[in-house]
Motif scaffolding. Structure first.
Motif, PDB file in Angstrom:
ATOM      1  N   HIS A   1       0.905  -1.189  -0.024  1.00  0.00           N
ATOM      2  CA  HIS A   1      -0.030   0.037   0.034  1.00  0.00           C
ATOM      3  C   HIS A   1       0.735   1.193  -0.168  1.00  0.00           C
ATOM      4  CE1 HIS A   1      -3.285  -2.746   0.730  1.00  0.00           C
ATOM      5  NE2 HIS A   1      -2.974  -3.259   1.591  1.00  0.00           N
ATOM      6  N   ALA A   2       1.570   1.525  -1.013  1.00  0.00           N
ATOM      7  CA  ALA A   2       2.544   2.578  -1.279  1.00  0.00           C
ATOM      8  C   ALA A   2       1.587   3.857  -1.080  1.00  0.00           C
ATOM      9  CB  ALA A   2       3.176   2.452  -2.407  1.00  0.00           C
ATOM     10  N   SER A   3       2.337   4.895  -0.651  1.00  0.00           N
ATOM     11  CA  SER A   3       1.643   6.275  -0.737  1.00  0.00           C
ATOM     12  C   SER A   3       1.881   6.866  -2.014  1.00  0.00           C
ATOM     13  CB  SER A   3       2.462   7.152   0.363  1.00  0.00           C
ATOM     14  OG  SER A   3       3.711   7.365  -0.078  1.00  0.00           O
ATOM     15  N   PRO A   4       0.816   8.053  -2.389  1.00  0.00           N
ATOM     16  CA  PRO A   4       0.985   8.514  -3.985  1.00  0.00           C
ATOM     17  C   PRO A   4       2.426   9.155  -3.973  1.00  0.00           C
ATOM     18  CG  PRO A   4      -0.982   9.395  -2.651  1.00  0.00           C
ATOM     19  CD  PRO A   4      -0.167   8.400  -1.673  1.00  0.00           C
ATOM     20  N   ALA A   5       3.037   9.474  -2.981  1.00  0.00           N
ATOM     21  CA  ALA A   5       4.504  10.104  -3.115  1.00  0.00           C
ATOM     22  C   ALA A   5       5.331   8.899  -3.704  1.00  0.00           C
ATOM     23  CB  ALA A   5       5.037  10.679  -2.161  1.00  0.00           C
TER      24      ALA A   5
ATOM     25  N   VAL B   1      -6.856  16.726   0.362  1.00  0.00           N
ATOM     26  CA  VAL B   1      -5.490  16.531   0.019  1.00  0.00           C
ATOM     27  C   VAL B   1      -5.324  15.078  -0.284  1.00  0.00           C
ATOM     28  CG1 VAL B   1      -3.103  16.558   1.214  1.00  0.00           C
ATOM     29  CG2 VAL B   1      -4.832  18.405   1.312  1.00  0.00           C
ATOM     30  N   LYS B   2      -5.862  14.157   0.330  1.00  0.00           N
ATOM     31  CA  LYS B   2      -5.474  12.442   0.397  1.00  0.00           C
ATOM     32  C   LYS B   2      -6.248  12.107  -1.203  1.00  0.00           C
ATOM     33  CE  LYS B   2      -6.486   8.117   2.302  1.00  0.00           C
ATOM     34  NZ  LYS B   2      -7.463   7.247   3.022  1.00  0.00           N
ATOM     35  N   VAL B   3      -7.511  12.642  -1.417  1.00  0.00           N
ATOM     36  CA  VAL B   3      -7.876  12.033  -2.660  1.00  0.00           C
ATOM     37  C   VAL B   3      -7.160  12.787  -3.798  1.00  0.00           C
ATOM     38  CG1 VAL B   3      -9.963  12.442  -4.005  1.00  0.00           C
ATOM     39  CG2 VAL B   3     -10.284  11.910  -1.733  1.00  0.00           C
ATOM     40  N   VAL B   4      -7.057  13.978  -3.837  1.00  0.00           N
ATOM     41  CA  VAL B   4      -6.065  14.752  -4.761  1.00  0.00           C
ATOM     42  C   VAL B   4      -4.724  13.983  -5.163  1.00  0.00           C
ATOM     43  CG1 VAL B   4      -4.781  16.706  -5.449  1.00  0.00           C
ATOM     44  CG2 VAL B   4      -7.027  17.031  -4.473  1.00  0.00           C
TER      45      VAL B   4
ATOM     46  N   ALA C   1      -1.713  10.775  -8.759  1.00  0.00           N
ATOM     47  CA  ALA C   1      -0.720   9.641  -8.877  1.00  0.00           C
ATOM     48  C   ALA C   1      -0.974   8.551  -9.794  1.00  0.00           C
ATOM     49  CB  ALA C   1      -0.365   9.261  -7.402  1.00  0.00           C
ATOM     50  N   LYS C   2      -2.206   8.239 -10.090  1.00  0.00           N
ATOM     51  CA  LYS C   2      -2.660   7.175 -10.915  1.00  0.00           C
ATOM     52  C   LYS C   2      -2.302   7.473 -12.466  1.00  0.00           C
ATOM     53  CE  LYS C   2      -6.370   5.622  -7.925  1.00  0.00           C
ATOM     54  NZ  LYS C   2      -7.768   5.438  -7.894  1.00  0.00           N
ATOM     55  N   LEU C   3      -2.426   8.711 -12.972  1.00  0.00           N
ATOM     56  CA  LEU C   3      -2.387   9.106 -14.183  1.00  0.00           C
ATOM     57  C   LEU C   3      -0.636   9.242 -14.480  1.00  0.00           C
ATOM     58  CD1 LEU C   3      -4.384  12.341 -14.080  1.00  0.00           C
ATOM     59  CD2 LEU C   3      -4.870  10.171 -15.069  1.00  0.00           C
ATOM     60  N   PRO C   4      -0.410   8.866 -15.931  1.00  0.00           N
ATOM     61  CA  PRO C   4       0.969   8.929 -16.323  1.00  0.00           C
ATOM     62  C   PRO C   4       1.359  10.181 -16.298  1.00  0.00           C
ATOM     63  CG  PRO C   4      -0.651   8.401 -18.121  1.00  0.00           C
ATOM     64  CD  PRO C   4      -1.466   8.265 -16.762  1.00  0.00           C
ATOM     65  N   GLY C   5       2.743  10.516 -16.157  1.00  0.00           N
ATOM     66  CA  GLY C   5       3.187  11.540 -16.608  1.00  0.00           C
ATOM     67  C   GLY C   5       3.203  12.828 -15.696  1.00  0.00           C
ATOM     68  N   ILE C   6       2.693  12.485 -14.270  1.00  0.00           N
ATOM     69  CA  ILE C   6       2.608  13.433 -13.294  1.00  0.00           C
ATOM     70  C   ILE C   6       3.975  13.211 -12.525  1.00  0.00           C
ATOM     71  CG2 ILE C   6       1.494  13.657 -11.104  1.00  0.00           C
ATOM     72  CD1 ILE C   6      -0.317  14.260 -13.404  1.00  0.00           C
ATOM     73  N   SER C   7       4.619  14.267 -12.381  1.00  0.00           N
ATOM     74  CA  SER C   7       5.906  14.498 -11.693  1.00  0.00           C
ATOM     75  C   SER C   7       5.741  14.803 -10.321  1.00  0.00           C
ATOM     76  CB  SER C   7       6.799  15.414 -12.385  1.00  0.00           C
ATOM     77  OG  SER C   7       7.809  15.535 -11.688  1.00  0.00           O
ATOM     78  N   THR C   8       5.158  15.730  -9.977  1.00  0.00           N
ATOM     79  CA  THR C   8       5.059  16.510  -8.540  1.00  0.00           C
ATOM     80  C   THR C   8       3.603  16.890  -8.254  1.00  0.00           C
ATOM     81  OG1 THR C   8       7.124  17.254  -8.697  1.00  0.00           O
ATOM     82  CG2 THR C   8       5.873  17.986  -6.898  1.00  0.00           C
TER      83      THR C   8
ATOM     84  N   VAL D   1       0.332  21.121 -10.161  1.00  0.00           N
ATOM     85  CA  VAL D   1       0.643  19.800 -10.552  1.00  0.00           C
ATOM     86  C   VAL D   1       1.999  19.858 -11.487  1.00  0.00           C
ATOM     87  CG1 VAL D   1       0.113  17.778 -11.467  1.00  0.00           C
ATOM     88  CG2 VAL D   1      -1.492  18.863 -10.045  1.00  0.00           C
ATOM     89  N   LYS D   2       3.043  19.491 -11.451  1.00  0.00           N
ATOM     90  CA  LYS D   2       4.129  19.477 -12.511  1.00  0.00           C
ATOM     91  C   LYS D   2       3.747  18.004 -13.401  1.00  0.00           C
ATOM     92  CE  LYS D   2       7.133  22.394 -10.298  1.00  0.00           C
ATOM     93  NZ  LYS D   2       8.381  22.624  -9.821  1.00  0.00           N
ATOM     94  N   TYR D   3       3.881  17.978 -14.564  1.00  0.00           N
ATOM     95  CA  TYR D   3       3.409  17.129 -15.468  1.00  0.00           C
ATOM     96  C   TYR D   3       4.375  17.149 -16.673  1.00  0.00           C
ATOM     97  CZ  TYR D   3       0.157  20.172 -17.976  1.00  0.00           C
ATOM     98  OH  TYR D   3      -0.470  21.179 -18.577  1.00  0.00           O
ATOM     99  N   ASP D   4       4.070  16.017 -17.533  1.00  0.00           N
ATOM    100  CA  ASP D   4       4.584  15.876 -18.874  1.00  0.00           C
ATOM    101  C   ASP D   4       3.531  16.000 -19.794  1.00  0.00           C
ATOM    102  OD1 ASP D   4       5.520  14.895 -21.487  1.00  0.00           O
ATOM    103  OD2 ASP D   4       6.647  13.775 -20.762  1.00  0.00           O
ATOM    104  N   SER D   5       3.482  17.121 -20.563  1.00  0.00           N
ATOM    105  CA  SER D   5       2.127  17.321 -21.315  1.00  0.00           C
ATOM    106  C   SER D   5       2.127  16.551 -22.491  1.00  0.00           C
ATOM    107  CB  SER D   5       2.267  18.851 -22.074  1.00  0.00           C
ATOM    108  OG  SER D   5       3.598  18.942 -22.856  1.00  0.00           O
TER     109      SER D   5
END
Length: 125
Positions: free
Chosen positions: A39-43, A72-75, A80-87, A99-103
Motif C-alpha cells: 500500500h504505497a503512498s502517492p509520493a 489532500v488525500k484524494v487529490v 498519482a494514478k495518471l501517467p506523466g505526473i511528476s509532482t 501539478v507538474k506534469y509531462d504534457s
C-alpha cells in the motif's frame, strides 16, 4: 468397545484441531502478505515510476474552501494514478495547488475530469 468411541472422538478432535490450525495459519499468512509495501503512498508511487520530465505546470483551485485533509488525500491518490505526473503540491489549508506534469502524457483537462468525479473534492473549472 468404549476404547473405539474414545479413539473416534480423539480423531474427530484431532482433525478439527488440525483444520483450525490450518485456518489460523492461512489467516496469519494472509495478514503478513498484506504488508505496508503493498500500500504505497502517492509520493512513493510517483518515486517508483520512471522519471517524468515535467515540462508543464497546471494550477487548480478548490471551489469555495480550502483543502481539508480528505481533499489532500484524494487529490494525491487520484493524480498519482495518471501517467506523466511528476509532482503534486497540495496542502491542507490552502485554496489552490499545482501539478507538474509531462504534457505529452497527460493534459490538465484529464486531471480536472478525474478530480471532479471524486468526493469530497470540489475544483473550480
Amino acid at each position: 468397545m468404549p476404547l473405539r468411541v474414545t479413539i473416534r472422538t480423539t480423531n474427530v478432535i484431532t482433525n478439527t484441531m488440525k483444520r483450525i490450525a490450518l485456518m489460523m495459519l492461512g489467516c496469519l499468512y494472509g495478514a503478513s502478505a498484506c504488508s505496508k509495501s503493498d500500500h504505497a503512498s502517492p509520493a512513493e508511487v510517483l518515486q517508483t515510476r520512471a522519471p517524468v520530465v515535467a515540462n508543464a505546470t497546471a494550477a487548480f483551485e478548490f471551489e469555495g474552501k480550502v483543502a481539508c485533509e480528505m481533499c489532500v488525500k484524494v487529490v494525491n491518490e487520484e493524480l498519482a494514478k495518471l501517467p506523466g505526473i511528476s509532482t503534486i503540491d497540495v496542502q491542507k489549508g490552502k485554496a489552490d495547488f499545482t501539478v507538474k506534469y509531462d504534457s505529452t502524457l497527460v493534459k490538465p483537462d484529464q486531471m480536472l475530469a478525474l478530480l471532479k468525479q471524486k468526493e469530497p473534492v470540489r475544483i473550480k473549472p
